[in-house]
Scaffold this motif. Structure first.
Motif, short mmCIF file in Angstrom:
data_model
loop_
_atom_site.label_atom_id
_atom_site.label_comp_id
_atom_site.label_asym_id
_atom_site.label_seq_id
_atom_site.Cartn_x
_atom_site.Cartn_y
_atom_site.Cartn_z
N LEU A 19 0.83 -1.20 0.00
CA LEU A 19 0.00 0.00 0.00
C LEU A 19 0.86 1.26 0.00
N SER A 20 1.94 1.25 0.78
CA SER A 20 2.83 2.41 0.83
C SER A 20 3.48 2.66 -0.53
N SER A 21 3.81 1.59 -1.23
CA SER A 21 4.45 1.73 -2.55
C SER A 21 3.48 2.36 -3.55
N VAL A 22 2.23 1.93 -3.52
CA VAL A 22 1.22 2.50 -4.42
C VAL A 22 1.00 3.97 -4.10
N VAL A 23 0.94 4.31 -2.81
CA VAL A 23 0.77 5.70 -2.40
C VAL A 23 1.97 6.54 -2.84
N THR A 24 3.16 5.95 -2.77
CA THR A 24 4.37 6.66 -3.21
C THR A 24 4.28 7.03 -4.69
N VAL A 25 3.85 6.08 -5.52
CA VAL A 25 3.70 6.35 -6.95
C VAL A 25 2.66 7.43 -7.18
N PHE A 26 1.54 7.35 -6.48
CA PHE A 26 0.49 8.36 -6.60
C PHE A 26 1.01 9.73 -6.18
N SER A 27 1.77 9.78 -5.10
CA SER A 27 2.32 11.05 -4.62
C SER A 27 3.29 11.65 -5.63
N ILE A 28 4.11 10.80 -6.25
CA ILE A 28 5.04 11.29 -7.27
C ILE A 28 4.26 11.88 -8.44
N ALA A 29 3.21 11.18 -8.86
CA ALA A 29 2.40 11.66 -9.99
C ALA A 29 1.73 12.99 -9.66
N VAL A 30 1.13 13.09 -8.48
CA VAL A 30 0.42 14.32 -8.09
C VAL A 30 1.40 15.48 -7.95
N THR A 31 2.52 15.24 -7.28
CA THR A 31 3.50 16.30 -7.08
C THR A 31 4.09 16.77 -8.41
N THR A 32 4.32 15.83 -9.32
CA THR A 32 4.87 16.19 -10.63
C THR A 32 3.87 16.99 -11.44
N VAL A 33 2.61 16.57 -11.43
CA VAL A 33 1.56 17.32 -12.13
C VAL A 33 1.44 18.72 -11.55
N ALA A 34 1.47 18.83 -10.23
CA ALA A 34 1.38 20.14 -9.58
C ALA A 34 2.56 21.02 -9.97
N TYR A 35 3.75 20.42 -10.00
CA TYR A 35 4.94 21.17 -10.41
C TYR A 35 4.81 21.70 -11.83
N LEU A 36 4.31 20.86 -12.72
CA LEU A 36 4.16 21.28 -14.12
C LEU A 36 3.16 22.42 -14.27
N GLN A 37 2.17 22.45 -13.39
CA GLN A 37 1.20 23.55 -13.46
C GLN A 37 1.86 24.90 -13.23
#
Length: 257
Positions: free
Chosen positions: A223-241
């Protein structure tokens, strides 16, 4: 563009549910399980070394300390230590590759350019990570609040390094600038991701469920690994904004090389 929290989470969910998200979730799960085994083995090796230094009568009284470590293997201390160091470097490389993949317009799960200058980028990321960790640690010692502020200001350091090939000081400075310009939105984003990681990753092991420790540890790691991937995706999308123009210019200049 201002940071849009709702869009960041929606795009993050879309990325996680995509083929790319599935690939990285699988990779991070494998890494997480392997890391759990190595760190558990390292902990057990240290415990056994410590117990070996005690008098024989104390060893009997402390024998319970040497067992019961989920996922631990009987590895020599040196082997476990080297394995932990290698996994630390691999973790940074995986994060860099994942950030570049989630930032790419290429729909291939693993775009061709995610490995560019990876060795140098990983070295910079590790150095920046050590520097920011020291700053956050000192801040936490100083009444906690300064450490939390530092952690927030450094929120986009890894994205800066991975996507713009920024140096250590430059990546920290740029992250501070981005967060300062989007302070409230970044704070909310960071808090939600932290709570999500705790609930799905850490709190699961605290539930009154009658399962073997190995099973609980494995499920928590997955579960932690899946959350890590999700967090990377969200943070990267936010950064690109908030830094899309700069990243676009960097990508175009790289393509011209």
């Amino acid at each position: 563009m201002a940071l849009q929290i709702g869009r960041a989470f929606q795009d993050g969910i879309d990325e996680l549910l995509s083929e790319r998200g599935a690939v990285f979730a699988g990779v991070f799960i494998v890494y997480g399980l392997l890391s759990s085994v190595v760190w558990a083995s390292l902990s057990q090796a240290f415990t056994e070394l410590f117990l070996g230094q005690l008098p024989s009568d104390a060893q009997v009284n402390q024998a319970a300390m040497a067992g019961g470590t989920p996922l631990a293997l009987d590895l020599p201390l040196a082997v476990a230590a080297v394995g932990a160091l290698v996994l630390f470097v691999v973790s940074e490389a995986l994060n860099i590759v994942a950030i570049r993949a989630f930032a790419s317009d290429d729909r291939e799960p693993i775009p061709d350019n995610v490995g560019r200058r990876l060795g140098k980028t990983v070295v910079v990321a590790i150095a920046a990570g050590i520097l920011t960790t020291i700053a956050v640690g000192i801040g936490l010692v100083l009444l906690i609040i300064p450490g939390l502020v530092f952690a927030l200001l450094f929120f986009f350091v890894r994205q800066e390094i991975a996507l713009n090939d920024s140096g250590i000081i430059e990546s920290i400075s740029n992250s501070v600038g981005i967060v300062t310009d989007n302070l409230l939105a970044t704070f909310v984003l960071a808090v939600v991701l932290a709570v999500l990681g705790f609930v799905l990753g850490g709190a699961f092991s605290l539930l009154p469920i009658s399962l073997p420790p190995m099973v609980l540890t494995t499920v928590s790691t997955v579960l932690s690994s899946v959350v890590t991937v999700f967090s990377i995706a969200v943070t990267t999308v936010a950064y690109l904004q908030v830094a899309e123009s700069g990243y676009t210019q960097q990508t175009e200049s790289i393509g011209e090389l």
